[in-house]
Design a protein around this motif. Structure first.
Motif, PDB file in Angstrom:
ATOM      1  N   VAL A 172      11.645 -19.032  -1.313  1.00 23.51           N
ATOM      2  CA  VAL A 172      12.769 -19.959  -1.117  1.00 23.51           C
ATOM      3  C   VAL A 172      14.048 -19.277  -0.670  1.00 23.51           C
ATOM      4  N   ALA A 173      14.263 -18.027  -1.092  1.00 22.89           N
ATOM      5  CA  ALA A 173      15.531 -17.341  -0.836  1.00 22.89           C
ATOM      6  C   ALA A 173      15.976 -17.353   0.623  1.00 22.89           C
ATOM      7  N   PRO A 174      15.072 -17.182   1.604  1.00 20.30           N
ATOM      8  CA  PRO A 174      15.532 -17.171   3.002  1.00 20.30           C
ATOM      9  C   PRO A 174      16.238 -18.446   3.442  1.00 20.30           C
ATOM     10  N   THR A 175      15.950 -19.555   2.772  1.00 12.94           N
ATOM     11  CA  THR A 175      16.588 -20.819   3.147  1.00 12.94           C
ATOM     12  C   THR A 175      17.917 -21.032   2.426  1.00 12.94           C
ATOM     13  N   LEU A 176      18.216 -20.173   1.425  1.00  6.13           N
ATOM     14  CA  LEU A 176      19.414 -20.371   0.610  1.00  6.13           C
ATOM     15  C   LEU A 176      20.445 -19.258   0.725  1.00  6.13           C
ATOM     16  N   ILE A 177      19.985 -18.038   0.987  1.00  4.06           N
ATOM     17  CA  ILE A 177      20.884 -16.889   0.985  1.00  4.06           C
ATOM     18  C   ILE A 177      21.055 -16.352   2.404  1.00  4.06           C
ATOM     19  N   PRO A 178      22.270 -16.259   2.902  1.00  2.00           N
ATOM     20  CA  PRO A 178      22.493 -15.671   4.231  1.00  2.00           C
ATOM     21  C   PRO A 178      22.012 -14.219   4.273  1.00  2.00           C
ATOM     22  N   GLY A 179      21.537 -13.800   5.437  1.00  2.00           N
ATOM     23  CA  GLY A 179      20.970 -12.471   5.574  1.00  2.00           C
ATOM     24  C   GLY A 179      21.894 -11.340   5.208  1.00  2.00           C
ATOM     25  N   GLY A 180      23.208 -11.512   5.366  1.00  2.00           N
ATOM     26  CA  GLY A 180      24.130 -10.426   5.070  1.00  2.00           C
ATOM     27  C   GLY A 180      24.743 -10.461   3.689  1.00  2.00           C
ATOM     28  N   ALA A 181      24.347 -11.407   2.856  1.00  2.00           N
ATOM     29  CA  ALA A 181      24.969 -11.574   1.529  1.00  2.00           C
ATOM     30  C   ALA A 181      24.351 -10.612   0.524  1.00  2.00           C
ATOM     31  N   LEU A 182      24.643  -9.326   0.673  1.00  2.00           N
ATOM     32  CA  LEU A 182      24.021  -8.308  -0.167  1.00  2.00           C
ATOM     33  C   LEU A 182      24.402  -8.442  -1.638  1.00  2.00           C
ATOM     34  N   SER A 183      25.636  -8.854  -1.918  1.00  2.00           N
ATOM     35  CA  SER A 183      26.053  -8.990  -3.316  1.00  2.00           C
ATOM     36  C   SER A 183      25.264 -10.095  -4.007  1.00  2.00           C
ATOM     37  N   MET A 184      25.014 -11.194  -3.303  1.00  2.00           N
ATOM     38  CA  MET A 184      24.221 -12.278  -3.882  1.00  2.00           C
ATOM     39  C   MET A 184      22.770 -11.841  -4.073  1.00  2.00           C
ATOM     40  N   MET A 185      22.232 -11.109  -3.094  1.00  2.00           N
ATOM     41  CA  MET A 185      20.866 -10.611  -3.226  1.00  2.00           C
ATOM     42  C   MET A 185      20.731  -9.747  -4.470  1.00  2.00           C
ATOM     43  N   LYS A 186      21.667  -8.819  -4.648  1.00  2.00           N
ATOM     44  CA  LYS A 186      21.598  -7.910  -5.788  1.00  2.00           C
ATOM     45  C   LYS A 186      21.734  -8.673  -7.105  1.00  2.00           C
ATOM     46  N   CYS A 188      20.826 -11.757  -7.738  1.00  2.00           N
ATOM     47  CA  CYS A 188      19.551 -12.452  -7.988  1.00  2.00           C
ATOM     48  C   CYS A 188      18.480 -11.465  -8.444  1.00  2.00           C
ATOM     49  N   GLU A 189      18.451 -10.295  -7.803  1.00  2.00           N
ATOM     50  CA  GLU A 189      17.474  -9.277  -8.181  1.00  2.00           C
ATOM     51  C   GLU A 189      17.690  -8.822  -9.620  1.00  2.00           C
ATOM     52  N   ASP A 190      18.946  -8.651 -10.004  1.00  2.00           N
ATOM     53  CA  ASP A 190      19.251  -8.215 -11.373  1.00  2.00           C
ATOM     54  C   ASP A 190      18.714  -9.215 -12.392  1.00  2.00           C
ATOM     55  N   VAL A 191      18.871 -10.495 -12.106  1.00  2.00           N
ATOM     56  CA  VAL A 191      18.380 -11.535 -13.024  1.00  2.00           C
ATOM     57  C   VAL A 191      16.855 -11.505 -13.100  1.00  2.00           C
ATOM     58  N   LEU A 192      16.203 -11.372 -11.938  1.00  2.00           N
ATOM     59  CA  LEU A 192      14.744 -11.422 -11.894  1.00  2.00           C
ATOM     60  C   LEU A 192      14.095 -10.202 -12.533  1.00  2.00           C
ATOM     61  N   LEU A 193      14.729  -9.039 -12.431  1.00  2.00           N
ATOM     62  CA  LEU A 193      14.112  -7.804 -12.892  1.00  2.00           C
ATOM     63  C   LEU A 193      14.543  -7.395 -14.288  1.00  2.00           C
ATOM     64  N   ARG A 194      15.431  -8.160 -14.900  1.00  2.00           N
ATOM     65  CA  ARG A 194      15.910  -7.812 -16.235  1.00  2.00           C
ATOM     66  C   ARG A 194      14.916  -8.311 -17.272  1.00  2.00           C
ATOM     67  N   GLY A 195      14.347  -7.404 -18.056  1.00  2.00           N
ATOM     68  CA  GLY A 195      13.379  -7.793 -19.071  1.00  2.00           C
ATOM     69  C   GLY A 195      14.043  -8.415 -20.283  1.00  2.00           C
ATOM     70  N   GLU A 196      13.227  -8.904 -21.217  1.00  2.00           N
ATOM     71  CA  GLU A 196      13.749  -9.565 -22.415  1.00  2.00           C
ATOM     72  C   GLU A 196      14.657  -8.625 -23.211  1.00  2.00           C
ATOM     73  N   GLN A 197      14.250  -7.349 -23.349  1.00  2.00           N
ATOM     74  CA  GLN A 197      15.064  -6.407 -24.119  1.00  2.00           C
ATOM     75  C   GLN A 197      16.406  -6.183 -23.440  1.00  2.00           C
ATOM     76  N   ARG A 198      16.406  -6.104 -22.113  1.00  2.00           N
ATOM     77  CA  ARG A 198      17.651  -5.896 -21.391  1.00  2.00           C
ATOM     78  C   ARG A 198      18.565  -7.113 -21.527  1.00  2.00           C
TER      79      ARG A 198
END
Length: 205
Positions: A172-186, A188-198
């Motif tokens: 879904v991300a390609p339809t919502l996030i502009p290609g140059g929006a690196l801060s938004m990408m990061k 989203c990645e932080d949320v997805l990769l953060r485990g329960e302990q983190r």
């Protein structure tokens, strides 16, 4: 009296002689991404490749055989080749995951790959072979993401759930996030990769 030997001129190979089956399949996948499965027609591909239709039948029995070759090549490129590229080098599991999550968002090539995959998913609604290829690709991708998440220290159950979320993001991300929006990408990645302990540590900070 010397004997004169008549030499037969060497025939240069034409474009059609040099054209292999992979060239037809590549052209077909490009056309599929641009126009859908109904646009993948022999005469259209021959025009794109600047050859006659006869060249096609040298490599394929019929259009249906081309469809099978298209799915096989896409399956390899979309899974095994991609995973091999990500696994080359010494990148950590997190770096590989971030690279994977950004693939659909960066570059013209990524946009073309997204168009192709969408066309295959639409094709899969009416073709069992396309459905089977999609199921296999989805399963391989999910298992790979899950394995990387487990390398980050997540349990099997959490990794499986987050792998599903990551895969939904990839779709879904390609339809919502502009290609140059690196801060938004990061972010989203932080949320997805953060485990329960983190997450728990983050809440207590």
């Amino acid at each position: 009296m010397p004997v004169t030997i008549k030499q037969t001129p060497v025939r240069r190979r034409s474009t059609e002689d040099r054209l292999d089956a992979d060239a037809w399949v590549d052209a077909a996948l490009t056309e599929l991404g641009a126009a859908g499965i109904d646009g993948v027609r022999v005469e259209v591909l021959a025009k794109r490749l600047s050859v006659t239709k006869g060249s096609f039948y040298w490599h394929f029995k019929d259009r249906d055989a081309l469809f099978v070759a298209m799915l096989n090549l896409w399956r390899r490129r979309a899974t095994l080749a991609l995973i091999e590229r990500l696994e080359s080098g010494q990148a950590s599991a997190e770096e590989r995951l971030r690279r994977l999550l950004r693939l659909p968002l960066l570059g013209k090539r990524s946009a073309s790959a997204a168009d192709l995959e969408l066309s295959i998913r639409l094709w899969g609604r009416r073709d069992e072979r396309a459905q089977a290829a999609l199921r296999e690709v989805d399963e391989l991708r999910l298992r790979y993401i899950e394995r990387l998440l487990q390398e980050l220290g997540m349990s099997h159950e959490e990794a499986a759930a987050r792998a599903t979320l990551c895969y939904c993001y990839l779709r879904v991300a390609p339809t919502l996030i502009p290609g140059g929006a690196l801060s938004m990408m990061k972010a989203c990645e932080d949320v997805l990769l953060r485990g329960e302990q983190r997450v728990a540590r983050h809440r207590t900070c």
